[in-house]
Design a protein around this motif. Structure first.
Motif, PDB file in Angstrom:
ATOM      1  N   PRO A  12       0.822  -1.213   0.000  1.00 16.78           N
ATOM      2  CA  PRO A  12       0.000   0.000   0.000  1.00 16.78           C
ATOM      3  C   PRO A  12       0.854   1.260   0.000  1.00 16.78           C
ATOM      4  O   PRO A  12       2.018   1.255   0.389  1.00 16.78           O
ATOM      5  CB  PRO A  12      -0.799  -0.122   1.298  1.00 16.78           C
ATOM      6  N   GLY A  13       0.237   2.367  -0.423  1.00 18.92           N
ATOM      7  CA  GLY A  13       0.928   3.649  -0.422  1.00 18.92           C
ATOM      8  C   GLY A  13       1.724   3.874  -1.685  1.00 18.92           C
ATOM      9  O   GLY A  13       1.738   3.057  -2.611  1.00 18.92           O
ATOM     10  N   THR A  14       2.425   4.999  -1.696  1.00 20.82           N
ATOM     11  CA  THR A  14       3.241   5.365  -2.859  1.00 20.82           C
ATOM     12  C   THR A  14       4.682   5.702  -2.496  1.00 20.82           C
ATOM     13  O   THR A  14       5.510   5.905  -3.383  1.00 20.82           O
ATOM     14  CB  THR A  14       2.625   6.572  -3.586  1.00 20.82           C
ATOM     15  N   GLY A  15       4.987   5.797  -1.205  1.00 23.28           N
ATOM     16  CA  GLY A  15       6.344   6.138  -0.795  1.00 23.28           C
ATOM     17  C   GLY A  15       6.485   6.129   0.711  1.00 23.28           C
ATOM     18  O   GLY A  15       5.507   5.934   1.454  1.00 23.28           O
ATOM     19  N   ARG A  16       7.699   6.357   1.158  1.00 28.83           N
ATOM     20  CA  ARG A  16       7.965   6.370   2.591  1.00 28.83           C
ATOM     21  C   ARG A  16       7.318   7.597   3.254  1.00 28.83           C
ATOM     22  O   ARG A  16       7.022   8.586   2.595  1.00 28.83           O
ATOM     23  CB  ARG A  16       9.470   6.376   2.843  1.00 28.83           C
ATOM     24  N   GLY A  17       7.105   7.502   4.555  1.00 31.61           N
ATOM     25  CA  GLY A  17       6.548   8.609   5.304  1.00 31.61           C
ATOM     26  C   GLY A  17       5.044   8.606   5.401  1.00 31.61           C
ATOM     27  O   GLY A  17       4.462   9.501   6.021  1.00 31.61           O
ATOM     28  N   GLN A  18       4.387   7.600   4.797  1.00 27.67           N
ATOM     29  CA  GLN A  18       2.925   7.546   4.832  1.00 27.67           C
ATOM     30  C   GLN A  18       2.393   6.567   5.887  1.00 27.67           C
ATOM     31  O   GLN A  18       1.197   6.350   5.971  1.00 27.67           O
ATOM     32  CB  GLN A  18       2.402   7.140   3.444  1.00 27.67           C
ATOM     33  N   LYS A  19       3.290   5.954   6.648  1.00 26.11           N
ATOM     34  CA  LYS A  19       2.954   5.012   7.725  1.00 26.11           C
ATOM     35  C   LYS A  19       2.302   3.738   7.207  1.00 26.11           C
ATOM     36  O   LYS A  19       1.593   3.042   7.935  1.00 26.11           O
ATOM     37  CB  LYS A  19       2.058   5.670   8.776  1.00 26.11           C
ATOM     38  N   GLN A  20       2.562   3.418   5.934  1.00 21.34           N
ATOM     39  CA  GLN A  20       2.028   2.191   5.371  1.00 21.34           C
ATOM     40  C   GLN A  20       2.966   1.020   5.702  1.00 21.34           C
ATOM     41  O   GLN A  20       4.154   1.199   5.941  1.00 21.34           O
ATOM     42  CB  GLN A  20       1.885   2.317   3.860  1.00 21.34           C
ATOM     43  N   ARG A  21       2.401  -0.192   5.694  1.00 20.25           N
ATOM     44  CA  ARG A  21       3.208  -1.372   5.990  1.00 20.25           C
ATOM     45  C   ARG A  21       2.669  -2.554   5.179  1.00 20.25           C
ATOM     46  O   ARG A  21       1.457  -2.751   5.086  1.00 20.25           O
ATOM     47  CB  ARG A  21       3.149  -1.718   7.480  1.00 20.25           C
ATOM     48  N   SER A  22       3.583  -3.331   4.613  1.00 17.58           N
ATOM     49  CA  SER A  22       3.196  -4.551   3.906  1.00 17.58           C
ATOM     50  C   SER A  22       3.803  -5.760   4.609  1.00 17.58           C
ATOM     51  O   SER A  22       5.006  -5.800   4.878  1.00 17.58           O
ATOM     52  CB  SER A  22       3.663  -4.517   2.448  1.00 17.58           C
ATOM     53  N   THR A  23       2.946  -6.733   4.908  1.00 18.70           N
ATOM     54  CA  THR A  23       3.388  -8.024   5.448  1.00 18.70           C
ATOM     55  C   THR A  23       2.670  -9.147   4.700  1.00 18.70           C
ATOM     56  O   THR A  23       2.298 -10.170   5.279  1.00 18.70           O
ATOM     57  CB  THR A  23       3.104  -8.128   6.955  1.00 18.70           C
ATOM     58  N   ALA A  24       2.472  -8.967   3.423  1.00 18.84           N
ATOM     59  CA  ALA A  24       1.701  -9.903   2.607  1.00 18.84           C
ATOM     60  C   ALA A  24       2.580 -11.028   2.092  1.00 18.84           C
ATOM     61  O   ALA A  24       3.759 -10.831   1.794  1.00 18.84           O
ATOM     62  CB  ALA A  24       1.061  -9.154   1.435  1.00 18.84           C
ATOM     63  N   GLY A  25       1.984 -12.217   1.950  1.00 15.68           N
ATOM     64  CA  GLY A  25       2.771 -13.327   1.437  1.00 15.68           C
ATOM     65  C   GLY A  25       1.994 -14.621   1.367  1.00 15.68           C
ATOM     66  O   GLY A  25       0.801 -14.642   1.030  1.00 15.68           O
ATOM     67  N   PHE A  26       2.685 -15.743   1.725  1.00 12.67           N
ATOM     68  CA  PHE A  26       2.143 -17.094   1.602  1.00 12.67           C
ATOM     69  C   PHE A  26       2.188 -17.827   2.938  1.00 12.67           C
ATOM     70  O   PHE A  26       2.957 -17.483   3.836  1.00 12.67           O
ATOM     71  CB  PHE A  26       2.979 -17.922   0.613  1.00 12.67           C
ATOM     72  N   ILE A  27       1.411 -18.898   3.013  1.00 16.34           N
ATOM     73  CA  ILE A  27       1.521 -19.862   4.096  1.00 16.34           C
ATOM     74  C   ILE A  27       1.558 -21.256   3.488  1.00 16.34           C
ATOM     75  O   ILE A  27       0.830 -21.556   2.530  1.00 16.34           O
ATOM     76  CB  ILE A  27       0.360 -19.733   5.109  1.00 16.34           C
ATOM     77  N   LEU A  28       2.433 -22.111   4.023  1.00 20.07           N
ATOM     78  CA  LEU A  28       2.514 -23.532   3.686  1.00 20.07           C
ATOM     79  C   LEU A  28       2.131 -24.283   4.957  1.00 20.07           C
ATOM     80  O   LEU A  28       2.847 -24.233   5.955  1.00 20.07           O
ATOM     81  CB  LEU A  28       3.929 -23.909   3.238  1.00 20.07           C
ATOM     82  N   TYR A  29       1.020 -25.010   4.916  1.00 18.58           N
ATOM     83  CA  TYR A  29       0.378 -25.479   6.141  1.00 18.58           C
ATOM     84  C   TYR A  29       0.230 -26.998   6.144  1.00 18.58           C
ATOM     85  O   TYR A  29      -0.299 -27.589   5.194  1.00 18.58           O
ATOM     86  CB  TYR A  29      -0.998 -24.817   6.238  1.00 18.58           C
ATOM     87  N   GLN A  30       0.714 -27.612   7.223  1.00 13.99           N
ATOM     88  CA  GLN A  30       0.470 -29.037   7.456  1.00 13.99           C
ATOM     89  C   GLN A  30      -0.684 -29.219   8.437  1.00 13.99           C
ATOM     90  O   GLN A  30      -1.683 -29.871   8.123  1.00 13.99           O
ATOM     91  CB  GLN A  30       1.720 -29.712   8.003  1.00 13.99           C
ATOM     92  N   ASP A  31      -0.563 -28.634   9.618  1.00 14.16           N
ATOM     93  CA  ASP A  31      -1.605 -28.671  10.629  1.00 14.16           C
ATOM     94  C   ASP A  31      -1.368 -27.496  11.575  1.00 14.16           C
ATOM     95  O   ASP A  31      -0.449 -26.703  11.373  1.00 14.16           O
ATOM     96  CB  ASP A  31      -1.623 -30.013  11.374  1.00 14.16           C
ATOM     97  N   ARG A  32      -2.177 -27.377  12.611  1.00 10.08           N
ATOM     98  CA  ARG A  32      -2.114 -26.200  13.486  1.00 10.08           C
ATOM     99  C   ARG A  32      -0.773 -26.079  14.208  1.00 10.08           C
ATOM    100  O   ARG A  32      -0.409 -24.995  14.667  1.00 10.08           O
ATOM    101  CB  ARG A  32      -3.249 -26.243  14.509  1.00 10.08           C
ATOM    102  N   ASP A  33      -0.016 -27.188  14.300  1.00  7.52           N
ATOM    103  CA  ASP A  33       1.264 -27.161  14.999  1.00  7.52           C
ATOM    104  C   ASP A  33       2.464 -27.106  14.067  1.00  7.52           C
ATOM    105  O   ASP A  33       3.604 -26.994  14.536  1.00  7.52           O
ATOM    106  CB  ASP A  33       1.404 -28.397  15.893  1.00  7.52           C
ATOM    107  N   ASN A  34       2.235 -27.178  12.756  1.00  7.08           N
ATOM    108  CA  ASN A  34       3.348 -27.240  11.808  1.00  7.08           C
ATOM    109  C   ASN A  34       3.009 -26.473  10.534  1.00  7.08           C
ATOM    110  O   ASN A  34       2.183 -26.934   9.735  1.00  7.08           O
ATOM    111  CB  ASN A  34       3.657 -28.705  11.448  1.00  7.08           C
TER     112      ASN A  34
END
Length: 293
Positions: free
Chosen positions: A161-183
């Motif tokens: 999100p956003g267009t540049g620094r100083g806008q307080k935007q943050r990206s933590t988008a990605g993937f999950i590879l899931y076996q079960d709730r513990d792994n």
């Protein structure tokens, strides 16, 4: 008495002599006659100083040294998928991703964890519901079932999100590879104001245990930037993984590099992620999801 240091370099194709560190000619001499030679020697010719010649500290070094077999680690693991099993371009009307079926593969999205929302926008994309004032509340993942537990190749376009620094935007988008709730393994891009670069970060939960400080990450500088589409890809066989940003390999690890006793991850579900990495996502977008084997 004056002394001089003579050095001769020969790589099998070219030669150069140095006296006291200075080359004796302006360019290397091309000569391949001794490319397969296996010996060196000393030749003394011409008048010596006071009828005597002094030589000391003779050294000879091979052109190359073979690596012992027990130190040969082999080439880096490299495996990519070549057949698309599922794909979603997130077309259609705006709606929660929950219950949506992928146009290719007919796999159904469902929210696996978290209380956040990933939704289609009505404009050919999906987005993490969040703003600077109200970011995604927690780690949230939407997944499809995966029938090939020994390998997956996931790819998606992420627009922070956003267009540049100083806008307080943050990206933590990605993937999950899931076996079960513990792994399971989470992988995300990270971009925020309080650091000059960006990263690709991986976090591990094995045997019900997760420690954020065991994360493996790499600085990708401005390869991930606000408002700019970035192609994120991960290939994983349950024992190791390889991450690409815009088809450039940026991170490789075996899970046992982190946890030596970990068993193979059996990949049962895969999907999209809004992670927590010292903060939550403020509205990253996804496009062109692909899952391959």
């Amino acid at each position: 008495e004056p002394a001089n240091r003579l050095q001769v370099l020969a790589d099998g194709r070219h030669m150069m002599a140095y006296v006291d560190g200075e080359p004796v000619t302006e360019s290397w001499i091309a000569d391949t006659r001794f490319a397969e030679a296996t010996g060196v020697g000393i030749l003394l010719a011409g008048p010596g100083y006071g009828g005597r010649r002094f030589i000391s500290r003779f050294e000879a070094h091979p052109r190359s040294i073979g690596m012992p077999d027990n130190l040969d680690m082999g080439s880096t693991w490299m495996r990519k998928g070549d057949r698309i099993v599922a794909a979603d371009d997130f077309g259609g009307a705006a709606s929660n991703l929950e219950g949506r079926q992928t146009p290719i593969g007919a796999l159904r999205w469902s929210r696996l964890m978290g209380s956040g929302v990933i939704e289609t926008t009505g404009e050919g994309a999906a987005r993490i519901r969040g703003t600077v004032d109200e970011p995604c509340p927690d780690r949230t993942a939407y997944c499809v079932d995966w029938e090939n537990p020994d390998f997956v190749d996931l790819e998606v376009t992420i627009v922070p999100p956003g267009t540049g620094r100083g806008q307080k935007q943050r990206s933590t988008a990605g993937f999950i590879l899931y076996q079960d709730r513990d792994n399971y393994v989470t992988l995300n891009v990270w971009r925020a104001d309080y650091y000059g670069g960006a990263s690709v970060s991986t976090f591990f939960k094995f045997g019900g245990f997760e420690d954020i400080y065991d994360a493996i990450w790499t600085n990708v500088a401005d390869r991930v930037y606000y408002g700019r589409p970035t192609r994120l890809r991960v290939c994983c066989d349950g024992e190791r993984y390889l991450v690409f940003v815009n088809e450039e390999p940026v991170l490789y690890r075996a899970f046992r590099d982190v946890y030596p006793d970990v068993e193979r991850l059996r990949i049962r579900k895969v999907g999209l992620l809004a992670n927590w990495e010292f903060g939550n996502d403020t509205g990253s977008r996804f496009g062109q999801f692909r899952a391959r084997i």
